[in-house]
Design a protein around this motif. Structure first.
Motif: not given
Ligand SMILES: NC(=O)c1ccc[n+]([C@@H]2O[C@H](COP(=O)([O-])OP(=O)(O)OC[C@H]3O[C@@H](n4cnc5c(N)ncnc54)[C@H](OP(=O)(O)O)[C@@H]3O)[C@@H](O)[C@H]2O)c1
Length: 264
Positions: A63-64, A93-94, A19, A37-39, A188-190, A115, A192, A15, A157, A142
């Motif tokens: 789905v959660d 998801a994470g 992802g 995704a949950p929402s 790395g830091p992205t 998760l 989102t 969402s 984490y 991921v």
């Molecule tokens: N951004 C970074 O800096 C970074 C760096 C390294 C790794 N990562 C990894 O990249 C992945 C994606 O994160 P992102 O950065 O894109 O963050 P994000 O924008 O917060 O996206 C997280 C996604 O996971 C979903 N999610 C959260 N809780 C969930 C649950 N209980 N069941 C199913 N889906 C769930 C969220 O859905 P909702 O919108 O409904 O909450 C959203 O679609 C994660 O594994 C994160 O650890 C991110």
């Protein structure tokens, strides 16, 4: 470039953020999609956009995945919708938790492990055997640059992402000769919503990477048949710090960098 025509990809956490970017890139390369995704409210616009822009068949499944039964419910619905056709799995998801360990709510850390670790392993267990049987499949997990080191104040984490990294590389080696490709992606830091959920901003000295850069690195990793990819040159260097400087020293430096303000 990897061809995803006539393939069906399931993307968790589709969402927003990384992802949603994976879903977009897979649809652009010809895949049909199951988005989870949950929402439902946040999934719907992503699904509509992919149908309109790429003509993809898209199923959105709210789905959660932090719930024990989440992965089974998702795979059941995905199988029913697609006729058991999922041959690309993106375990994306994470979320992270940040703070002094004793102050973090235990339930939230538990959901994080459910998760970031348990759901990744369960989704793979549910979908990989059919890929092996068909002799064709792709699993993208991921992880994170955090997976290369211990991360004080984000202990759960860092450990979760270390699991994802090690687990993925092991499966890469097991299945590479059997038609199923497994890849760990280490951003790395992205830019989102990750840091909004985490409650702290961080950039490791450089600019935040974009979700498109992360997905481009992942596709490059798939094209080259790599076990893992690190997105970005600076992230590559910092990820190798533990190997060069030693795990304890790097954990100590990170503790000083990430220590929350105030006592103790
Ligand atoms: N951004 C970074 O800096 C970074 C760096 C390294 C790794 N990562 C990894 O990249 C992945 C994606 O994160 P992102 O950065 O894109 O963050 P994000 O924008 O917060 O996206 C997280 C996604 O996971 C979903 N999610 C959260 N809780 C969930 C649950 N209980 N069941 C199913 N889906 C769930 C969220 O859905 P909702 O919108 O409904 O909450 C959203 O679609 C994660 O594994 C994160 O650890 C991110």
């Amino acid at each position: 470039m990897t061809d995803f025509r006539n393939r069906t990809a399931l993307v968790t956490g589709a969402s927003s953020g990384i992802g949603a970017a994976f879903a977009e890139a897979l649809a652009a390369h010809g895949a049909d999609l199951v988005l989870a995704a949950p929402s439902e409210e946040r999934l719907r616009p992503v699904a509509e956009r992919l149908r309109a822009l790429h003509g993809a068949r898209v199923w959105a499944v709210p789905v959660d995945l932090a719930r024990e039964d989440g992965p089974d419910l998702l795979v059941e619905q995905a199988r029913a919708a697609t006729g058991d056709a999922v041959d690309v799995l993106v375990n994306n998801a994470g979320f992270g938790t940040y703070g002094r360990y004793e102050e973090l709510p235990a339930d939230r850390d538990h959901r994080e492990v459910m998760l970031d670790v348990v759901a990744v392993e369960r989704m793979t267990h549910l979908l990989l055997p059919a890929m092996v049987e068909r002799g064709r499949g792709t699993v993208v997990n991921v992880s994170s640059t955090s997976g290369f080191q211990a991360v004080p104040y984000m202990a759960v984490y860092g450990a979760s992402k270390a699991f994802v990294l090690s687990y993925s590389i092991a499966l890469w080696a097991e299945y590479r000769s059997r038609g199923v490709q497994v890849l760990a992606v280490c951003p790395g830091p992205t830019d989102t919503h990750f840091f909004d959920v985490l409650g702290r901003r961080m950039s490791a000295g450089g600019r935040l990477r974009t979700t498109d850069e992360v997905v481009t690195a992942a596709f490059r990793g798939l094209d080259r048949g790599l076990p893992y990819v690190i997105d970005g040159r600076l992230n590559y260097l910092t990820s190798n710090a533990s190997r060069l400087l030693g795990r304890g020293l790097v954990a100590g430096i990170t503790a000083r960098t990430l220590r929350p303000r105030g006592n103790p």
